[in-house]
Design an enzyme around this catalytic site. Structure first.
Site, PDB file in Angstrom:
ATOM      1  N   ARG A 177      27.042   8.879  47.369  1.00 40.57           N
ATOM      2  CA  ARG A 177      26.723   7.972  48.359  1.00 40.57           C
ATOM      3  C   ARG A 177      25.187   7.269  47.966  1.00 40.57           C
ATOM      4  NH1 ARG A 177      26.952   9.418  53.919  1.00 40.57           N
ATOM      5  NH2 ARG A 177      24.758   8.990  53.876  1.00 40.57           N
ATOM      6  N   GLU A 202      17.946   6.581  49.483  1.00 36.53           N
ATOM      7  CA  GLU A 202      18.348   7.871  48.756  1.00 36.53           C
ATOM      8  C   GLU A 202      19.539   7.875  48.016  1.00 36.53           C
ATOM      9  OE1 GLU A 202      18.479  10.976  51.631  1.00 36.53           O
ATOM     10  OE2 GLU A 202      19.557  10.017  53.122  1.00 36.53           O
ATOM     11  N   GLU A 250      18.276  17.150  53.319  1.00 35.39           N
ATOM     12  CA  GLU A 250      19.159  16.375  53.653  1.00 35.39           C
ATOM     13  C   GLU A 250      19.653  16.460  54.987  1.00 35.39           C
ATOM     14  OE1 GLU A 250      20.184  13.958  51.498  1.00 35.39           O
ATOM     15  OE2 GLU A 250      19.149  14.850  49.867  1.00 35.39           O
ATOM     16  N   GLY A 251      20.271  15.371  55.794  1.00 33.88           N
ATOM     17  CA  GLY A 251      20.936  15.884  56.932  1.00 33.88           C
ATOM     18  C   GLY A 251      20.068  14.926  58.082  1.00 33.88           C
ATOM     19  N   LYS A 272       8.525  12.064  52.880  1.00 36.52           N
ATOM     20  CA  LYS A 272       9.833  12.702  52.767  1.00 36.52           C
ATOM     21  C   LYS A 272       9.772  14.196  51.956  1.00 36.52           C
ATOM     22  CE  LYS A 272      12.989   8.658  52.452  1.00 36.52           C
ATOM     23  NZ  LYS A 272      14.192   8.229  51.954  1.00 36.52           N
ATOM     24  N   ASN A 275      22.675  10.371  47.752  1.00 35.58           N
ATOM     25  CA  ASN A 275      23.254  11.761  48.180  1.00 35.58           C
ATOM     26  C   ASN A 275      24.472  12.234  47.155  1.00 35.58           C
ATOM     27  OD1 ASN A 275      22.524  11.484  51.309  1.00 35.58           O
ATOM     28  ND2 ASN A 275      23.105   9.672  50.705  1.00 35.58           N
ATOM     29  N   ARG A 299      25.708   1.828  58.665  1.00 37.91           N
ATOM     30  CA  ARG A 299      25.064   2.669  59.958  1.00 37.91           C
ATOM     31  C   ARG A 299      24.145   1.826  60.528  1.00 37.91           C
ATOM     32  NH1 ARG A 299      23.576   8.253  57.148  1.00 37.91           N
ATOM     33  NH2 ARG A 299      22.996   6.503  55.324  1.00 37.91           N
ATOM     34  N   LYS A 348      14.946  14.511  46.703  1.00 36.42           N
ATOM     35  CA  LYS A 348      13.822  13.395  46.532  1.00 36.42           C
ATOM     36  C   LYS A 348      12.841  13.525  45.625  1.00 36.42           C
ATOM     37  CE  LYS A 348      15.546  12.459  50.845  1.00 36.42           C
ATOM     38  NZ  LYS A 348      16.488  13.425  50.702  1.00 36.42           N
ATOM     39  N   SER A 394      29.019  11.836  53.950  1.00 34.25           N
ATOM     40  CA  SER A 394      30.008  11.869  54.824  1.00 34.25           C
ATOM     41  C   SER A 394      30.500  10.523  55.453  1.00 34.25           C
ATOM     42  CB  SER A 394      29.472  12.762  56.128  1.00 34.25           C
ATOM     43  OG  SER A 394      28.210  12.108  56.467  1.00 34.25           O
TER      44      SER A 394
END
Length: 494
Positions: A138, A154, A390-391, A386, A156, A469, A323, A161
């Site tokens: 993604r 970024e 992740e997360g 950064k 992923n 989002r 990253k 998800s």
């Protein structure tokens, strides 16, 4: 809750009264619960809290995006899929780029150790024609208002998800268009993630050669996962569309019961010849240090990497999504190492934000990086710092960013400095736990991509849906599962 006033839909300019908004929120919540747009409630008052659900956090109406920019982001996704595969295949590049970060980031260093430890076994699998790689990626963007372009936040490569729930969000917003009026459902782009993601897993399973032997898909999960229903939509689709059985296991579960046959690389759970082989490992965990509380979990990851099951992702794919690699790919001339067509490299670069290395060697040699650091010290609000994580919840902003840069030192090699993207502010109605609020919001778009390669043959490479989002404009973080954002949909405007 707001007092009586009109609520405006950002996508259409539609004006809704407070009472009408209440009615539409009730409609949306009911639709979400009826159609599986849900997350686990985790309420201890229930006999089995794991089975109690509540609607996913959602936006009542979709957010506007320029059609041409959205379609360009879709068009470029297969190029990003191919880029990740090319970068992951160049392990010497990964080790060189990530070595400075690994010296100050134990998690990155450990992933590199797994990559090195499994190299001999993976080479043998490749020689035997048993290498199968699977990508469910993604690429996340924000629409940068000053430039009018999408800039990549970024890319992923692990546990990408909300694909299935996002596909349901598109359907919810089509329903809301019919209920609210003033919205044109034809401006909601098709969102095939609910079908494409399980189809990619099934293609990788078939390529593994284990399906005829009753092979199973193992979804690697975190204990107590609240977003299990997004994952279980994939599980359901794998069964209904492909008759593939899925097991949900933690890394500790796998370590306790898995054995790899030394000759073939086939991994079976329970270690017995009569047990079905694993054809795919699909990671929805393993991206954060807390997923490896002991050596047991690392042993499981190494066992998986040494097996002939398809893996989403391989450790190399996971490292390719860090990253530091993102920052290095944006440097002049690097993309050309991994792309054969200069036009592809130019198109990919259109999506890169400003990215700079903080390794002391790079800062000494790169005047642009040194200039960016000096500017960030003066204007920290224009940048983000950064780490290799992740997360969500890991980035540094504002005064924290300034303090980290002022402290300096080699530990900054584990970070990258990134331009702060400035998206337009919209008015949105955010619905969480059955209650709503109108707020000024920012949105982030994710484009899913699926990729399967068996040896040298690319079996599948396509864009596979999208995610939006939306969060309040005052929030620096944007994760839905982390409680910062809600699920949304793009509404295309010309």
């Amino acid at each position: 809750m707001l007092q009586d006033c009109n609520i405006r839909c950002a996508a259409s300019g539609l004006s809704l009264s407070h009472a009408r908004t209440n009615q539409l929120v009730d409609d949306a919540v009911v639709w979400a619960n009826q159609h599986g747009l849900v997350v686990a409630l985790k309420d201890p008052a229930f006999v089995n809290p794991e089975l109690a659900v509540i609607h996913a956090p959602l936006a009542l109406t979709p957010v506007p995006y320029p059609r041409t920019r959205f379609e360009l982001a879709q068009q470029v996704m297969p190029l990003f899929n191919s880029l990740i595969d090319a970068v992951a295949s160049d392990e010497a590049y990964l080790e060189t780029v990530l070595r400075p970060a690994a010296q100050h980031d134990a998690f990155t260093a450990r992933l590199l150790r797994v990559l090195c430890a499994s190299r001999g076994r993976r080479a043998a699998l490749r020689a035997a024609g048993r290498e199968v790689v699977l990508g469910v990626h993604r690429s996340d963007y924000m629409l940068d208002q000053p430039s009018g372009t999408f800039l990549q936040v970024e890319l992923n490569t692990i546990a990408s998800s909300f694909g299935c729930l996002s596909a349901l969000m598109t359907r919810l917003h089509a329903y809301m268009a019919s209920r609210a009026g003033g919205l044109d459902a034809s401006r909601l782009p098709a969102n095939p993630a609910l079908e494409h993601i399980p189809d990619a897993l099934a293609a990788a399973a078939a390529a593994s050669g284990h399906v005829e032997a009753g092979g199973v898909v193992v979804m690697v999960v975190q204990p107590g996962e609240r977003n299990a229903y997004d994952q279980q939509w994939i599980q359901l689709q794998l069964w209904e569309r492909h008759r593939l059985r899925t097991l949900r296991l933690t890394l500790a579960d796998i370590a306790a019961g898995a054995v790899v046959d030394e000759a073939s690389g086939t991994l079976r759970l329970g270690g017995e010849e009569g047990q079905p082989p694993v054809c795919v490992f699909y990671f929805r965990a393993g991206y954060t240090p807390s997923d490896y509380p002991s050596e047991v979990e690392w042993a499981a990851r190494e066992l998986i990497e040494a097996s002939n099951a398809a893996k989403c992702p391989t450790v190399a794919y996971q490292l390719a999504g860090t990253k530091k690699v993102q920052q290095d790919l944006a440097a002049p001339g690097v993309l050309e190492r991994f792309t054969t067509d200069p036009r592809d490299a130019a198109l990919l670069r259109e999506f890169f934000a400003g990215l700079w290395s903080l390794d002391p060697v790079d800062l000494a040699a790169d005047g642009a990086a040194a200039t960016a650091v000096a500017d960030a010290l003066q204007r920290p609000e224009a940048y983000v710092l950064k780490p290799q994580r992740e997360g969500g919840g890991n980035n540094l902003y504002g005064e924290e960013l300034r303090a980290a840069l002022q402290a300096g030192g080699e530990q900054l090699s584990a970070f990258i400095l990134m331009q702060r993207i400035l998206p337009p502010v919209n008015k949105s109605v955010l619905v969480r736990n059955g209650r709503w609020q109108e707020a000024e919001t920012l949105s982030e778009l994710g484009i899913y991509g699926t990729f399967v390669r068996h040896g040298d043959e690319v079996i599948l490479n396509k864009q596979s849906g999208h995610l939006v989002r939306t969060k309040t404009s005052s929030s620096n973080e944007g994760g839905v599962a982390a409680g910062f954002a809600v699920l949304d949909s793009p509404y295309l405007v010309d």
